[in-house]
Design a protein around this motif. Structure first.
Motif, PDB file in Angstrom:
ATOM      1  N   THR A  22       0.823  -1.211   0.000  1.00  0.00           N
ATOM      2  CA  THR A  22       0.000   0.000   0.000  1.00  0.00           C
ATOM      3  C   THR A  22       0.859   1.265   0.000  1.00  0.00           C
ATOM      4  O   THR A  22       0.324   2.370  -0.081  1.00  0.00           O
ATOM      5  N   ALA A  23       2.177   1.131   0.120  1.00  0.00           N
ATOM      6  CA  ALA A  23       3.063   2.308   0.093  1.00  0.00           C
ATOM      7  C   ALA A  23       3.603   2.485  -1.326  1.00  0.00           C
ATOM      8  O   ALA A  23       4.101   1.525  -1.916  1.00  0.00           O
ATOM      9  N   PRO A  24       3.504   3.686  -1.871  1.00  0.00           N
ATOM     10  CA  PRO A  24       3.934   3.914  -3.241  1.00  0.00           C
ATOM     11  C   PRO A  24       5.400   3.567  -3.458  1.00  0.00           C
ATOM     12  O   PRO A  24       6.250   3.982  -2.680  1.00  0.00           O
ATOM     13  N   GLY A  25       5.658   2.770  -4.483  1.00  0.00           N
ATOM     14  CA  GLY A  25       7.033   2.428  -4.827  1.00  0.00           C
ATOM     15  C   GLY A  25       7.643   1.327  -3.983  1.00  0.00           C
ATOM     16  O   GLY A  25       8.784   0.960  -4.189  1.00  0.00           O
ATOM     17  N   VAL A  26       6.870   0.816  -3.015  1.00  0.00           N
ATOM     18  CA  VAL A  26       7.405  -0.210  -2.111  1.00  0.00           C
ATOM     19  C   VAL A  26       6.723  -1.559  -2.401  1.00  0.00           C
ATOM     20  O   VAL A  26       5.501  -1.640  -2.449  1.00  0.00           O
ATOM     21  N   TYR A  27       7.528  -2.588  -2.589  1.00  0.00           N
ATOM     22  CA  TYR A  27       7.051  -3.924  -2.927  1.00  0.00           C
ATOM     23  C   TYR A  27       7.521  -4.898  -1.854  1.00  0.00           C
ATOM     24  O   TYR A  27       8.418  -4.589  -1.082  1.00  0.00           O
ATOM     25  N   VAL A  28       6.894  -6.091  -1.829  1.00  0.00           N
ATOM     26  CA  VAL A  28       7.263  -7.070  -0.804  1.00  0.00           C
ATOM     27  C   VAL A  28       7.277  -8.466  -1.415  1.00  0.00           C
ATOM     28  O   VAL A  28       6.501  -8.760  -2.333  1.00  0.00           O
ATOM     29  N   ALA A  29       8.189  -9.311  -0.944  1.00  0.00           N
ATOM     30  CA  ALA A  29       8.239 -10.709  -1.381  1.00  0.00           C
ATOM     31  C   ALA A  29       8.864 -11.553  -0.291  1.00  0.00           C
ATOM     32  O   ALA A  29       9.691 -11.081   0.482  1.00  0.00           O
ATOM     33  N   GLY A  30       8.453 -12.812  -0.232  1.00  0.00           N
ATOM     34  CA  GLY A  30       9.041 -13.742   0.723  1.00  0.00           C
ATOM     35  C   GLY A  30       8.343 -13.689   2.065  1.00  0.00           C
ATOM     36  O   GLY A  30       7.166 -13.339   2.164  1.00  0.00           O
ATOM     37  N   GLU A  31       9.073 -13.982   3.126  1.00  0.00           N
ATOM     38  CA  GLU A  31       8.419 -14.223   4.404  1.00  0.00           C
ATOM     39  C   GLU A  31       7.759 -13.003   5.060  1.00  0.00           C
ATOM     40  O   GLU A  31       6.871 -13.187   5.880  1.00  0.00           O
ATOM     41  N   PRO A  32       8.120 -11.767   4.699  1.00  0.00           N
ATOM     42  CA  PRO A  32       7.321 -10.650   5.239  1.00  0.00           C
ATOM     43  C   PRO A  32       5.850 -10.712   4.807  1.00  0.00           C
ATOM     44  O   PRO A  32       5.002 -10.055   5.395  1.00  0.00           O
ATOM     45  N   THR A  33       5.539 -11.531   3.795  1.00  0.00           N
ATOM     46  CA  THR A  33       4.125 -11.720   3.423  1.00  0.00           C
ATOM     47  C   THR A  33       3.533 -12.919   4.161  1.00  0.00           C
ATOM     48  O   THR A  33       2.365 -13.261   3.955  1.00  0.00           O
ATOM     49  N   GLY A  34       4.315 -13.580   4.997  1.00  0.00           N
ATOM     50  CA  GLY A  34       3.871 -14.775   5.711  1.00  0.00           C
ATOM     51  C   GLY A  34       4.943 -15.842   5.592  1.00  0.00           C
ATOM     52  O   GLY A  34       5.517 -16.033   4.526  1.00  0.00           O
ATOM     53  N   VAL A  35       5.221 -16.520   6.712  1.00  0.00           N
ATOM     54  CA  VAL A  35       6.286 -17.510   6.721  1.00  0.00           C
ATOM     55  C   VAL A  35       5.844 -18.737   5.937  1.00  0.00           C
ATOM     56  O   VAL A  35       4.857 -19.389   6.290  1.00  0.00           O
ATOM     57  N   ALA A  36       6.522 -19.025   4.839  1.00  0.00           N
ATOM     58  CA  ALA A  36       6.083 -20.112   3.970  1.00  0.00           C
ATOM     59  C   ALA A  36       7.245 -20.886   3.359  1.00  0.00           C
ATOM     60  O   ALA A  36       7.043 -21.739   2.514  1.00  0.00           O
ATOM     61  N   GLY A  37       8.463 -20.587   3.750  1.00  0.00           N
ATOM     62  CA  GLY A  37       9.599 -21.357   3.270  1.00  0.00           C
ATOM     63  C   GLY A  37      10.279 -20.760   2.049  1.00  0.00           C
ATOM     64  O   GLY A  37       9.784 -19.832   1.413  1.00  0.00           O
ATOM     65  N   ALA A  38      11.448 -21.349   1.741  1.00  0.00           N
ATOM     66  CA  ALA A  38      12.334 -20.791   0.717  1.00  0.00           C
ATOM     67  C   ALA A  38      11.724 -20.827  -0.678  1.00  0.00           C
ATOM     68  O   ALA A  38      11.890 -19.911  -1.474  1.00  0.00           O
ATOM     69  N   GLU A  39      11.004 -21.909  -0.967  1.00  0.00           N
ATOM     70  CA  GLU A  39      10.492 -22.037  -2.325  1.00  0.00           C
ATOM     71  C   GLU A  39       9.398 -21.007  -2.598  1.00  0.00           C
ATOM     72  O   GLU A  39       9.340 -20.411  -3.676  1.00  0.00           O
ATOM     73  N   ALA A  40       8.529 -20.800  -1.607  1.00  0.00           N
ATOM     74  CA  ALA A  40       7.492 -19.773  -1.753  1.00  0.00           C
ATOM     75  C   ALA A  40       8.139 -18.396  -1.883  1.00  0.00           C
ATOM     76  O   ALA A  40       7.692 -17.555  -2.655  1.00  0.00           O
ATOM     77  N   SER A  41       9.195 -18.166  -1.136  1.00  0.00           N
ATOM     78  CA  SER A  41       9.888 -16.885  -1.193  1.00  0.00           C
ATOM     79  C   SER A  41      10.458 -16.647  -2.585  1.00  0.00           C
ATOM     80  O   SER A  41      10.331 -15.568  -3.155  1.00  0.00           O
ATOM     81  N   ARG A  42      11.085 -17.661  -3.137  1.00  0.00           N
ATOM     82  CA  ARG A  42      11.669 -17.523  -4.473  1.00  0.00           C
ATOM     83  C   ARG A  42      10.572 -17.187  -5.488  1.00  0.00           C
ATOM     84  O   ARG A  42      10.718 -16.278  -6.307  1.00  0.00           O
ATOM     85  N   ALA A  43       9.445 -17.900  -5.402  1.00  0.00           N
ATOM     86  CA  ALA A  43       8.353 -17.671  -6.356  1.00  0.00           C
ATOM     87  C   ALA A  43       7.791 -16.257  -6.208  1.00  0.00           C
ATOM     88  O   ALA A  43       7.511 -15.577  -7.198  1.00  0.00           O
ATOM     89  N   GLU A  44       7.633 -15.792  -4.979  1.00  0.00           N
ATOM     90  CA  GLU A  44       7.117 -14.432  -4.752  1.00  0.00           C
ATOM     91  C   GLU A  44       8.104 -13.378  -5.235  1.00  0.00           C
ATOM     92  O   GLU A  44       7.706 -12.312  -5.700  1.00  0.00           O
ATOM     93  N   GLY A  45       9.385 -13.674  -5.109  1.00  0.00           N
ATOM     94  CA  GLY A  45      10.405 -12.742  -5.588  1.00  0.00           C
ATOM     95  C   GLY A  45      10.287 -12.527  -7.085  1.00  0.00           C
ATOM     96  O   GLY A  45      10.369 -11.392  -7.577  1.00  0.00           O
ATOM     97  N   VAL A  46      10.057 -13.608  -7.815  1.00  0.00           N
ATOM     98  CA  VAL A  46       9.892 -13.520  -9.272  1.00  0.00           C
ATOM     99  C   VAL A  46       8.675 -12.663  -9.611  1.00  0.00           C
ATOM    100  O   VAL A  46       8.745 -11.747 -10.439  1.00  0.00           O
ATOM    101  N   LEU A  47       7.559 -12.937  -8.941  1.00  0.00           N
ATOM    102  CA  LEU A  47       6.315 -12.222  -9.253  1.00  0.00           C
ATOM    103  C   LEU A  47       6.426 -10.728  -8.906  1.00  0.00           C
ATOM    104  O   LEU A  47       6.025  -9.861  -9.699  1.00  0.00           O
ATOM    105  N   ALA A  48       6.989 -10.426  -7.739  1.00  0.00           N
ATOM    106  CA  ALA A  48       7.139  -9.018  -7.344  1.00  0.00           C
ATOM    107  C   ALA A  48       8.044  -8.270  -8.322  1.00  0.00           C
ATOM    108  O   ALA A  48       7.794  -7.109  -8.652  1.00  0.00           O
ATOM    109  N   ALA A  49       9.089  -8.943  -8.798  1.00  0.00           N
ATOM    110  CA  ALA A  49       9.994  -8.302  -9.750  1.00  0.00           C
ATOM    111  C   ALA A  49       9.262  -7.965 -11.043  1.00  0.00           C
ATOM    112  O   ALA A  49       9.489  -6.903 -11.636  1.00  0.00           O
ATOM    113  N   LEU A  50       8.364  -8.860 -11.476  1.00  0.00           N
ATOM    114  CA  LEU A  50       7.590  -8.570 -12.692  1.00  0.00           C
ATOM    115  C   LEU A  50       6.700  -7.343 -12.470  1.00  0.00           C
ATOM    116  O   LEU A  50       6.555  -6.504 -13.359  1.00  0.00           O
ATOM    117  N   SER A  51       6.119  -7.223 -11.280  1.00  0.00           N
ATOM    118  CA  SER A  51       5.309  -6.040 -10.963  1.00  0.00           C
ATOM    119  C   SER A  51       6.149  -4.772 -11.064  1.00  0.00           C
ATOM    120  O   SER A  51       5.696  -3.757 -11.584  1.00  0.00           O
TER     121      SER A  51
END
Lengths: 497, 95
Positions: free
Chosen positions: A321-350
């Motif tokens: 919700t903060a302009p210019g600020v994105y999030v990926a991995g466990e700050p979105t919820g503790v879910a392990g390394a693989e989920a973090s990697r996948a979220e990193g890819v998606l956030a980067a595309l955003s």
């Protein structure tokens, strides 16, 4: 082109850096550790010849990921702490009007990240910020947990994986998380003397394994590895106690013994502990998302107990919700390394899309599919290994230190609540009894304060709130911050007030 | 007092660190926290009530391992690599 700053060089940050680099977006990748990899792929020091990080079953992909920062378009800033975010509104003449956390974006605003590294404190103007700050071990206060010799599971692992050292034995491990089994296995294989492994639940039986199967595709090796770990531990003579927990540690100036008790069906200690010699106690109850940077950047958060506590809101693709600020991995919820990697890819595309770059429909689809697949597995793990909620506060006695920095005991916390019936937020409790005001800034006591408050007032964690984070989000000498305000040549020097 | 045991792997060059006036041997690349633990140092600091504290997290989060390093207070030993001639004093009673 201004760089995108990524804070955290674990699976989320590294995966995001790779995607941004592939889209020709320059990246500044920041981490407190000297080398990339995060805690899961924590590497030995560069000066240890031939030493390599451990890539256990299911995590072979980490080997390539840690080399991402070597790409020419990526600047890696190791041994560097992100102290906060400045969001400057700029007038027509290009002069900064306001320095502070994010607000509504109007006009040509500037986003800067304040970093403290080997060359001091600097503010860097950035095209966007990705918060990929990971998580840390969940604290569960109990008698004796401040004694030297008590360490978190992540700490014991870091010592073996990175520093190539093992703690003195006899070692007792206690907790609820599968990481504890992995850590125990690594310790035993390094020749450490483990006497007992104490788990709050039973080992996953065939029935649960069957129930978990829909989530398993792609994770067979990981589950097999966990089974192999248990087998190795038993072969090495480690006693594994299930449906039990360590209820306290004792010793003069360091841990000498721990007390182990069985848990009743409600997850509460049964009340007849036995004492076992121990020079080291390793605690591993799970993880809490590290959200301080996101809090300081004024991202909206919500509370999710299953995901480890306060997590950062986002639009499903990493935009906060903060302009210019994105999030990926466990700050979105503790879910392990693989989920973090996948979220990193998606956030980067955003980020690529928001900066005007081209993202194909196929890239979006693959990235979303990756996030969904990883989430299925991590949900099963979360459910299987959740700490019995009743246990979280059952262990602390009146004298138990809850806030390790400010020496606030559970009894003092309770009496503060009793004396101030109007008190209804975590922030109010912090102001009154100082819990959370010390150097760790509440990282190890905020959850305890919140639970005590909620129990006393019949509130929910999202009503009790959390303590605000301010710049600097990790304490530094004031003289360091002074350099930030007095250096006119520093890029985008944001007036810190 | 038994400390952490160094595993049999090749390490960085030997260095010396002075902790409260005492020489402690270490290897390049080791964190100050690891070097102290391997030397059998249990107490990294004392609280104002006199209780000993030592590293809890080894990842820069808990601030239990803070020391004064070459004059800089509140330095996290777990994030600080040792350097030959580094001078360290343990903090007592600050918090």
């Amino acid at each position: 082109m201004k760089a995108v700053t990524i804070v955290g060089a674990g699976p989320a940050g590294l995966a995001a850096a790779a995607v941004l680099d592939a889209h020709d977006v320059p990246v500044l990748l920041v981490d407190e550790q000297p080398r990339p990899g995060g805690q899961i792929f924590r590497q030995p020091p560069a000066s240890f010849p031939g030493a390599e990080a451990a890539y256990t079953a299911g995590y072979g992909w980490g080997r390539d990921l840690v080399t991402v920062p070597e790409r020419p378009g990526i600047a890696f800033a190791g041994s560097t702490t992100a102290l906060g975010v400045l969001h400057e509104r700029v007038d027509e003449g290009g002069h900064g009007l306001v320095a502070g956390p994010a607000g509504p974006r109007t006009g040509p605003d500037r986003l800067s990240v304040v970093l403290r590294g080997p060359d001091g404190v600097r503010s860097y103007e950035t095209a966007a910020l990705l918060v990929a700050t990971g998580a840390y071990d969940m604290p569960v206060p109990m008698p004796g947990w401040t004694l030297p010799g008590v360490v978190m599971a992540g700490a014991a692992q870091a010592m073996v994986k990175s520093q190539k050292m093992v703690p003195p034995g006899p070692i007792v491990l206690s907790g609820a998380h599968p990481l504890l089994l992995v850590a125990a296995d690594q310790l035993v294989r390094s020749g450490a003397e483990i006497s007992e492994l104490v788990l709050t639940r039973g080992l996953p039986g065939p029935r649960e394994a069957w129930a978990a199967l829909p989530a398993v595709p792609g994770h067979v090796a990981m589950l097999a590895e966990l089974g192999a770990s248990v087998a190795r531990l038993l072969r090495a003579g480690v006693r594994i106690r299930t449906r039990s927990t360590v209820v306290g540690a004792t010793g003069a100036d360091r841990v000498q013994a721990v007390q182990i008790d069985r848990l009743d069906p409600h997850g509460q200690p049964a009340g007849r502990p036995r004492t076992v010699d121990a020079a080291t106690l390793v605690l591993g109850y799970g993880f809490q998302p590290s959200t301080e940077l996101a809090r300081q950047a004024r991202c909206r958060l919500h509370h999710d107990a299953m995901a480890g506590g306060w997590v950062v809101d986002h639009d499903g693709t990493g935009r906060t919700t903060a302009p210019g600020v994105y999030v990926a991995g466990e700050p979105t919820g503790v879910a392990g390394a693989e989920a973090s990697r996948a979220e990193g890819v998606l956030a980067a595309l955003s980020i690529v899309a928001d900066l005007g770059g081209a993202v194909s429909a196929r890239q979006w689809r693959d990235a979303r599919r990756g996030v969904r697949a990883a989430a299925r597995f991590s949900r099963v793990v979360q459910e299987l290994f959740q700490v019995p909620p009743a246990l979280l506060d059952a262990l602390a006695t009146e004298e138990t230190v809850v806030c390790r920095c400010e020496l606030v005991s559970a009894g003092k916390l309770q009496s503060t609540l009793d004396r101030n019936p109007q008190m209804s937020t975590v922030s109010a409790v912090k102001l009154e009894c100082r819990a959370g005001m010390g150097p760790c800034q509440g990282r190890y006591c905020e959850a305890s304060v919140s639970r005590a408050l909620c129990a006393a007032r019949g509130r929910r964690p999202d009503q009790a709130g959390y303590a605000a984070a301010h710049l600097p989000i990790k304490p530094v000498p004031v003289s360091d911050l002074a350099t930030l305000t007095t250096d006119p040549d520093a890029p985008a020097s944001g007036g810190v007030r | 007092m038994s400390g952490y045991r160094r595993l049999d792997v090749r390490r960085g060059k030997p260095v010396q660190v002075t902790v409260d006036g005492e020489q402690i041997p270490a290897h390049q690349g080791e964190t100050l926290a690891a070097a102290l633990l391997a030397a059998g140092v249990d107490e990294f600091r004392r609280t104002r009530t006199g209780d000993p504290r030592a590293p809890l997290c080894h990842m820069g989060t808990c601030f239990e391992c803070v020391l004064t390093v070459d004059g800089a207070p509140l330095t996290r030993a777990c994030l600080t690599p040792v350097r030959d001639g580094m001078v360290v004093t343990r903090e007592a009673g600050q918090s």
